[in-house]
Design a protein around this motif. Structure first.
Motif, PDB file in Angstrom:
ATOM      1  N   GLU A  43      -5.694   1.891  -0.463  1.00 51.57           N
ATOM      2  CA  GLU A  43      -5.652   0.846  -1.488  1.00 51.57           C
ATOM      3  C   GLU A  43      -4.622  -0.194  -1.058  1.00 51.57           C
ATOM      4  O   GLU A  43      -3.511   0.165  -0.664  1.00 51.57           O
ATOM      5  CB  GLU A  43      -5.231   1.441  -2.838  1.00 51.57           C
ATOM      6  CG  GLU A  43      -6.060   2.613  -3.296  1.00 51.57           C
ATOM      7  CD  GLU A  43      -7.426   2.221  -3.813  1.00 51.57           C
ATOM      8  OE1 GLU A  43      -7.579   1.075  -4.288  1.00 51.57           O
ATOM      9  OE2 GLU A  43      -8.335   3.049  -3.735  1.00 51.57           O
ATOM     10  N   THR A  63       0.850  -1.186   0.000  1.00 50.22           N
ATOM     11  CA  THR A  63       0.000   0.000   0.000  1.00 50.22           C
ATOM     12  C   THR A  63       0.884   1.234   0.000  1.00 50.22           C
ATOM     13  O   THR A  63       2.018   1.194   0.460  1.00 50.22           O
ATOM     14  CB  THR A  63      -0.951   0.040   1.213  1.00 50.22           C
ATOM     15  OG1 THR A  63      -1.770   1.208   1.108  1.00 50.22           O
ATOM     16  CG2 THR A  63      -0.180   0.072   2.523  1.00 50.22           C
ATOM     17  N   HIS A  92      -6.659  -6.901  -5.329  1.00 43.28           N
ATOM     18  CA  HIS A  92      -6.719  -5.485  -4.965  1.00 43.28           C
ATOM     19  C   HIS A  92      -7.922  -5.229  -4.049  1.00 43.28           C
ATOM     20  O   HIS A  92      -9.029  -5.654  -4.331  1.00 43.28           O
ATOM     21  CB  HIS A  92      -6.829  -4.616  -6.216  1.00 43.28           C
ATOM     22  CG  HIS A  92      -6.751  -3.163  -5.925  1.00 43.28           C
ATOM     23  ND1 HIS A  92      -5.556  -2.520  -5.708  1.00 43.28           N
ATOM     24  CD2 HIS A  92      -7.713  -2.235  -5.776  1.00 43.28           C
ATOM     25  CE1 HIS A  92      -5.792  -1.246  -5.462  1.00 43.28           C
ATOM     26  NE2 HIS A  92      -7.108  -1.059  -5.491  1.00 43.28           N
ATOM     27  N   ASP A 124      -2.816  -4.105  -2.053  1.00 46.18           N
ATOM     28  CA  ASP A 124      -2.612  -5.218  -2.972  1.00 46.18           C
ATOM     29  C   ASP A 124      -2.113  -6.419  -2.181  1.00 46.18           C
ATOM     30  O   ASP A 124      -1.162  -6.301  -1.404  1.00 46.18           O
ATOM     31  CB  ASP A 124      -1.594  -4.859  -4.060  1.00 46.18           C
ATOM     32  CG  ASP A 124      -2.158  -3.861  -5.057  1.00 46.18           C
ATOM     33  OD1 ASP A 124      -3.335  -4.014  -5.433  1.00 46.18           O
ATOM     34  OD2 ASP A 124      -1.437  -2.918  -5.433  1.00 46.18           O
ATOM     35  N   THR A 155      -9.882  -2.070  -1.720  1.00 41.78           N
ATOM     36  CA  THR A 155     -10.044  -0.680  -1.310  1.00 41.78           C
ATOM     37  C   THR A 155     -10.846  -0.674  -0.020  1.00 41.78           C
ATOM     38  O   THR A 155     -11.895  -1.302   0.060  1.00 41.78           O
ATOM     39  CB  THR A 155     -10.809   0.129  -2.369  1.00 41.78           C
ATOM     40  OG1 THR A 155     -10.098   0.089  -3.595  1.00 41.78           O
ATOM     41  CG2 THR A 155     -11.001   1.571  -1.921  1.00 41.78           C
TER      42      THR A 155
END
Length: 138
Positions: A24, A3, A61, A26, A63
Motif C-alpha cells: 500500500e 508505505t 492511495h 500513499d 495498492t
C-alpha cells in the motif's frame, strides 16, 4: 510517499485470484506507479509467474499486488520491496526465490481437496476436526 512495506497474501483476496503479495502506498506519483508495474511485469516473466501485477488507485492511495506461486510468497513480498523501495537488492530477490522454491509444497497445495491454509509455520488442509496441519519444513 509513505508505505509500511509489503505483506504476503496467503489465499484468495479481493485483488488477487490466488496468493501473492501486496503493498500500500500513499502519495505515489502516477509515473512512478506505471514504471513499477512495468518492472514487476518484467520480474514476473523472469520468475515464470503468469498473472500480471494488480494496480488500484484511489486518490493519493495506491495498492500494488502481484500473484505468485504458493511457495514464492516471501519472494513476492521481497520483490515488491525491491521494486518500490529499492531494498533488498535484485540478487537478494533471486536468492530468496531459489531458496524458497518447494516443488513438494506446490504439489501438496494442488493435490489438496478442500480448503487449504498457509501460515509461517504450517500448511493446513481442511477445517474443524477433520483438518490436518503439516510443518512447512516437513
Amino acid at each position: 510517499m509513505h508505505t509500511d512495506g509489503s505483506r504476503r497474501i496467503t489465499g484468495p483476496h479481493p485483488w488477487l485470484a490466488k496468493h501473492g503479495a501486496a503493498i500500500e502506498l500513499d502519495g505515489a506519483p502516477v509515473e512512478a506507479v506505471e514504471a513499477w508495474v512495468s518492472r514487476l511485469a518484467s520480474w514476473a516473466d523472469e520468475l515464470s509467474w503468469i498473472a500480471p501485477p494488480f494496480v488500484r488507485r484511489r486518490g493519493e492511495h495506491t495498492t500494488l499486488a502481484i500473484q505468485a506461486p504458493i511457495d514464492q510468497l516471501d519472494t513476492a513480498a521481497c520483490l515488491l520491496d525491491h521494486v518500490i523501495l529499492g531494498d533488498p537488492s535484485a540478487d537478494t530477490v533471486r536468492a530468496t526465490a531459489a531458496s524458497e522454491a518447494s516443488a513438494r509444497l506446490r504439489a501438496a497445495w494442488q493435490a489438496a481437496q478442500g480448503p487449504v491454509f498457509l501460515d509461517d509455520e504450517g500448511l493446513t488442509v481442511g477445517v474443524g476436526r477433520g483438518a490436518r496441519t503439516w510443518p512447512l519444513d516437513a
